[in-house]
Enzyme design. Structure first.
Site, PDB file in Angstrom:
ATOM      1  N   ALA A 142       0.855  -1.188   0.000  1.00 45.34           N
ATOM      2  CA  ALA A 142       0.000   0.000   0.000  1.00 45.34           C
ATOM      3  C   ALA A 142       0.892   1.239   0.000  1.00 45.34           C
ATOM      4  O   ALA A 142       1.699   1.423   0.910  1.00 45.34           O
ATOM      5  CB  ALA A 142      -0.916   0.000   1.214  1.00 45.34           C
ATOM      6  N   LEU A 143       0.758   2.071  -1.008  1.00 48.94           N
ATOM      7  CA  LEU A 143       1.655   3.219  -1.155  1.00 48.94           C
ATOM      8  C   LEU A 143       1.534   4.207   0.001  1.00 48.94           C
ATOM      9  O   LEU A 143       2.529   4.792   0.433  1.00 48.94           O
ATOM     10  CB  LEU A 143       1.387   3.922  -2.486  1.00 48.94           C
ATOM     11  CG  LEU A 143       1.779   3.132  -3.730  1.00 48.94           C
ATOM     12  CD1 LEU A 143       1.303   3.843  -4.992  1.00 48.94           C
ATOM     13  CD2 LEU A 143       3.292   2.936  -3.777  1.00 48.94           C
ATOM     14  N   TYR A 144       0.323   4.407   0.494  1.00 48.88           N
ATOM     15  CA  TYR A 144       0.161   5.312   1.626  1.00 48.88           C
ATOM     16  C   TYR A 144       0.926   4.779   2.831  1.00 48.88           C
ATOM     17  O   TYR A 144       1.668   5.515   3.492  1.00 48.88           O
ATOM     18  CB  TYR A 144      -1.321   5.484   1.962  1.00 48.88           C
ATOM     19  CG  TYR A 144      -1.566   6.384   3.153  1.00 48.88           C
ATOM     20  CD1 TYR A 144      -1.241   7.737   3.099  1.00 48.88           C
ATOM     21  CD2 TYR A 144      -2.131   5.887   4.328  1.00 48.88           C
ATOM     22  CE1 TYR A 144      -1.464   8.576   4.192  1.00 48.88           C
ATOM     23  CE2 TYR A 144      -2.363   6.705   5.416  1.00 48.88           C
ATOM     24  CZ  TYR A 144      -2.026   8.046   5.343  1.00 48.88           C
ATOM     25  OH  TYR A 144      -2.237   8.866   6.430  1.00 48.88           O
ATOM     26  N   SER A 145       0.777   3.493   3.108  1.00 48.79           N
ATOM     27  CA  SER A 145       1.466   2.896   4.254  1.00 48.79           C
ATOM     28  C   SER A 145       2.979   2.971   4.101  1.00 48.79           C
ATOM     29  O   SER A 145       3.690   3.376   5.031  1.00 48.79           O
ATOM     30  CB  SER A 145       1.043   1.426   4.413  1.00 48.79           C
ATOM     31  OG  SER A 145      -0.296   1.330   4.807  1.00 48.79           O
ATOM     32  N   LYS A 148       4.268   6.684   4.272  1.00 50.90           N
ATOM     33  CA  LYS A 148       4.146   7.264   5.612  1.00 50.90           C
ATOM     34  C   LYS A 148       5.145   6.615   6.572  1.00 50.90           C
ATOM     35  O   LYS A 148       5.658   7.267   7.488  1.00 50.90           O
ATOM     36  CB  LYS A 148       2.720   7.109   6.137  1.00 50.90           C
ATOM     37  CG  LYS A 148       1.723   8.058   5.501  1.00 50.90           C
ATOM     38  CD  LYS A 148       1.964   9.522   5.852  1.00 50.90           C
ATOM     39  CE  LYS A 148       1.519   9.844   7.259  1.00 50.90           C
ATOM     40  NZ  LYS A 148       1.619  11.305   7.565  1.00 50.90           N
TER      41      LYS A 148
END
Length: 332
Positions: A142-145, A148
């Site tokens: 997951a790119l957001y994970s 971040k």
């Protein structure tokens, strides 16, 4: 120690958490300067009683000028989403955070508080009573994970004498004034596109926006440099029951439709592959990140924040839901 009389720099001040943070800082007597990358953002910041600083996360000079004379900085701006291009997530979440760190350090800021997230640990497995000892997952699909996680790693690594850095991690931020998560869910319900993945019976931590702000301010006041702190509403809820209550605050009845978690996972993986290879316009109808955050247990131990920051939730779930119902009624 408090924010009264302090001069504070904020990125992401026109967002959901940012508005709540700026509002509280101003109410406590702080002088607030907030980065604004558009006239609309500047108008929001100004209406809250803060001074807008024109610029973006790519502009170190603008941020350094805005942070000049500030004791504290709160970095809230981020690229949020379940899908997108890696370069966009990297530019905003990783490079933007590195720029904010450099700018605030150069400006003489003494405390830098980063709004992180439980998503830094999400990579497809349940999170059961996790605490800050759990490893970051920059390897998440997951790119957001992943971005971040990289951002938080940079923040904590930047801690140094005279420039102390702290990360505060809420989970599932909710409350009146949410312009992203709940409107998206309600929109899906109204369009008949919403279903409970795996039945939605798993337990999850959630954090009211005012409790997030409390955690951020305590992080600035008492957090140990180079440390991360989870903050939540204090106990877990059943995902389906809580999200149903959120949906009802908007005058909408949640659906009963469910989809098996395995089927949803397979569909999300297939959709992501198709959107990457073809590529197709827009976003896939379902992503792995959406499946993970809405079907896997995510319970969190906030003992560290309680012990070191003196953190306790200041808004109860009942109070928060009542505020949302009142806000919806006033807007009707």
């Amino acid at each position: 120690m408090s924010s009264r009389g302090r001069t504070v720099f904020v990125t992401g001040g026109s967002g959901f958490i940012g508005r709540a943070l700026v509002r509280r800082l101003v109410s406590e007597g702080a002088t607030v300067k907030a980065l604004a990358r558009s006239p609309a953002s500047a108008a929001v910041v100004e209406e809250l009683g803060a001074t807008p600083v024109s610029g973006s996360l790519a502009d170190r000079d603008a941020m350094a000028a805005g942070a000049a004379g500030c004791e504290w900085a709160f970095h809230l701006a981020a690229h949020v989403g379940a899908w997108g291009q890696r370069e966009d997530f990297m530019r905003e979440n990783v490079e933007g955070t590195e720029n904010a760190l450099a700018a605030c350090r150069d400006a003489g800021v003494s405390r830098f508080v980063h709004a992180s997230t439980e998503a830094v640990l999400i990579a497809g497995e349940p999170l059961v009573n996790v605490d800050e000892t759990a490893p970051l997952r920059p390897d998440s699909k997951a790119l957001y994970s992943s971005t971040k996680a990289l951002a938080e790693r940079a923040v904590l690594a930047a801690n140094a004498p005279g420039f102390e850095t702290v990360a505060v991690r809420p989970r599932f931020v909710w409350g009146a004034g949410d312009t992203t998560l709940l409107p998206h869910i309600v929109g899906m319900v109204r369009e008949g596109k919403f279903a409970w993945i795996g039945g939605g019976k798993q337990r999850t931590a959630v954090t009211h926006v005012e409790n997030v702000v409390e955690g951020l301010l305590l992080g600035a006041e008492k957090g140990r440099g180079g440390e991360a702190y989870f903050v939540t509403d204090g106990d877990s809820v059943v995902f389906r029951e809580f999200v149903s209550e959120l949906i009802r605050t908007q005058g909408v009845e949640p659906p009963d439709r469910t989809i098996p978690a395995g089927l949803a996972s397979a569909a999300a993986a297939a959709a992501e592959t198709a959107w990457k290879l073809l590529p197709l316009p827009g976003e896939p109808p379902l992503s792995r990140f959406e499946v993970w955050v809405s079907s896997l247990e995510c319970t969190i131990d906030i003992s560290k924040a309680r012990r070191e920051l003196g953190y306790e939730p200041i808004i109860s779930r009942e109070e928060g839901l009542a505020q949302m119902r009142e806000a919806a009624a006033a807007a009707a």
